[in-house]
Scaffold this motif. Sequence first.
Motif, PDB file in Angstrom:
ATOM      1  N   THR B  31       0.822  -1.202   0.000  1.00 35.35           N
ATOM      2  CA  THR B  31       0.000   0.000   0.000  1.00 35.35           C
ATOM      3  C   THR B  31       0.859   1.255   0.000  1.00 35.35           C
ATOM      4  O   THR B  31       0.561   2.227  -0.683  1.00 35.35           O
ATOM      5  CB  THR B  31      -0.918   0.017   1.236  1.00 35.35           C
ATOM      6  N   GLY B  32       1.930   1.235   0.783  1.00 39.00           N
ATOM      7  CA  GLY B  32       2.824   2.378   0.850  1.00 39.00           C
ATOM      8  C   GLY B  32       2.267   3.505   1.690  1.00 39.00           C
ATOM      9  O   GLY B  32       1.194   3.393   2.301  1.00 39.00           O
ATOM     10  N   LEU B  33       2.977   4.615   1.703  1.00 35.81           N
ATOM     11  CA  LEU B  33       2.571   5.790   2.473  1.00 35.81           C
ATOM     12  C   LEU B  33       2.906   7.056   1.685  1.00 35.81           C
ATOM     13  O   LEU B  33       3.918   7.111   0.985  1.00 35.81           O
ATOM     14  CB  LEU B  33       3.315   5.834   3.806  1.00 35.81           C
ATOM     15  N   ALA B  64       8.331   5.130  -5.989  1.00 34.59           N
ATOM     16  CA  ALA B  64       7.398   6.236  -5.841  1.00 34.59           C
ATOM     17  C   ALA B  64       6.349   6.189  -6.942  1.00 34.59           C
ATOM     18  O   ALA B  64       6.638   5.808  -8.074  1.00 34.59           O
ATOM     19  CB  ALA B  64       8.148   7.563  -5.902  1.00 34.59           C
ATOM     20  N   ARG B  65       5.125   6.556  -6.568  1.00 32.24           N
ATOM     21  CA  ARG B  65       4.080   6.701  -7.582  1.00 32.24           C
ATOM     22  C   ARG B  65       3.187   7.864  -7.165  1.00 32.24           C
ATOM     23  O   ARG B  65       2.963   8.100  -5.967  1.00 32.24           O
ATOM     24  CB  ARG B  65       3.278   5.418  -7.730  1.00 32.24           C
ATOM     25  N   ARG B  66       2.720   8.599  -8.138  1.00 30.78           N
ATOM     26  CA  ARG B  66       1.883   9.747  -7.813  1.00 30.78           C
ATOM     27  C   ARG B  66       0.428   9.351  -7.706  1.00 30.78           C
ATOM     28  O   ARG B  66      -0.069   8.534  -8.488  1.00 30.78           O
ATOM     29  CB  ARG B  66       2.037  10.837  -8.882  1.00 30.78           C
ATOM     30  N   ASP B  67      -0.254   9.941  -6.731  1.00 29.79           N
ATOM     31  CA  ASP B  67      -1.693   9.734  -6.582  1.00 29.79           C
ATOM     32  C   ASP B  67      -2.307  11.078  -6.257  1.00 29.79           C
ATOM     33  O   ASP B  67      -2.301  11.503  -5.100  1.00 29.79           O
ATOM     34  CB  ASP B  67      -1.980   8.707  -5.477  1.00 29.79           C
ATOM     35  N   GLY B  68      -2.826  11.745  -7.277  1.00 35.89           N
ATOM     36  CA  GLY B  68      -3.351  13.083  -7.063  1.00 35.89           C
ATOM     37  C   GLY B  68      -2.243  14.033  -6.678  1.00 35.89           C
ATOM     38  O   GLY B  68      -1.190  14.071  -7.319  1.00 35.89           O
ATOM     39  N   ILE B  72       3.106   8.577  -3.323  1.00 33.24           N
ATOM     40  CA  ILE B  72       3.082   7.410  -2.442  1.00 33.24           C
ATOM     41  C   ILE B  72       4.384   6.635  -2.588  1.00 33.24           C
ATOM     42  O   ILE B  72       4.793   6.303  -3.702  1.00 33.24           O
ATOM     43  CB  ILE B  72       1.915   6.464  -2.816  1.00 33.24           C
ATOM     44  N   TYR B  73       5.006   6.364  -1.475  1.00 36.24           N
ATOM     45  CA  TYR B  73       6.260   5.602  -1.485  1.00 36.24           C
ATOM     46  C   TYR B  73       6.022   4.198  -0.919  1.00 36.24           C
ATOM     47  O   TYR B  73       5.241   4.028   0.021  1.00 36.24           O
ATOM     48  CB  TYR B  73       7.326   6.333  -0.666  1.00 36.24           C
ATOM     49  N   SER B  74       6.732   3.239  -1.509  1.00 37.27           N
ATOM     50  CA  SER B  74       6.648   1.852  -1.043  1.00 37.27           C
ATOM     51  C   SER B  74       8.051   1.264  -0.946  1.00 37.27           C
ATOM     52  O   SER B  74       8.966   1.693  -1.652  1.00 37.27           O
ATOM     53  CB  SER B  74       5.822   1.006  -2.016  1.00 37.27           C
ATOM     54  N   ALA B  75       8.210   0.293  -0.079  1.00 41.98           N
ATOM     55  CA  ALA B  75       9.498  -0.394   0.062  1.00 41.98           C
ATOM     56  C   ALA B  75       9.739  -1.284  -1.155  1.00 41.98           C
ATOM     57  O   ALA B  75       8.814  -1.894  -1.681  1.00 41.98           O
ATOM     58  CB  ALA B  75       9.518  -1.225   1.335  1.00 41.98           C
TER      59      ALA B  75
END
Lengths: 113, 113
Positions: B31-33, B64-68, B72-75
């Motif tokens: 899910t990431g944060l 990293a991925r953009r959401d709006g 959002i970063y994930s391991a």
Amino acid sequence: MESNAAIASLSALAHPVRLDTFRLLVQAGETGLAAGEIARRLGILPNSLSTSLSILNHAGLITARRDGRSIIYSAAYGRMREVVAFLLEDCCSGRPEICAPVAQSLERLACCP
Amino acid sequence: MESNAAIASLSALAHPVRLDTFRLLVQAGETGLAAGEIARRLGILPNSLSTSLSILNHAGLITARRDGRSIIYSAAYGRMREVVAFLLEDCCSGRPEICAPVAQSLERLACCP
DNA sequence: CGTATATTTCCGCGATAATCGAATTATGGA
DNA sequence: TCCATAATTCGATTATCGCGGAAATATACG
């Protein structure tokens, strides 16, 4: 394991000479290697290696014992395990499908059939 | 894994904020944060965190991925596994009695029953 | 279009770390 | 005791890193 201790270990390993030194000792096993032998194998000055060994030792990643004029260094496998465990702690919030491949690949260490 | 890549990862983790950030993301799972959420939880300035995230990302430890408006970063679990495997490589020159406890304790990750 | 939110980038200063030559300590043997 | 070997410590220079304020970019929404 404490966060500060983990940082000390990670920081100690984040350096070309120190990382090579540590890996050399991990591969050497309990027998260990003399400081001079490590310097010879890595092709670096004795005093440079000495500071590297001091940092690794202070981080708890290696131990030292004197043998005549030589000082023999060995990897501290317990601390190595602690550092790795610290990184993997509470992996993936209990969702095995994510961390299973990580654990699976780590079970097959070179020396542990 | 290349030695330089390992050093980049270890160096990235050898910092209080970056280590806490990485562990937070490891626990968060796929899910990431969002960056702001991480900054809030760790109580640090957004720009400081941003440089930390950049270093972790450049080391390959997070994605990293953009959401709006949020990012959002994930391991990156694959890279985490590679770093650990690099440290344990050719452990103990094939003497299982030394490395067995290391491997054994790693089998019991928090999320992998 | 204008404003608010989320995040990153730029910049400068203080602190920390790496490097290497030279000097120092410790041990073993003639 | 004197010398050679093994390893560490010291000191000074150079490079790198960390930090925080201010500005810039990107997106969403009215």
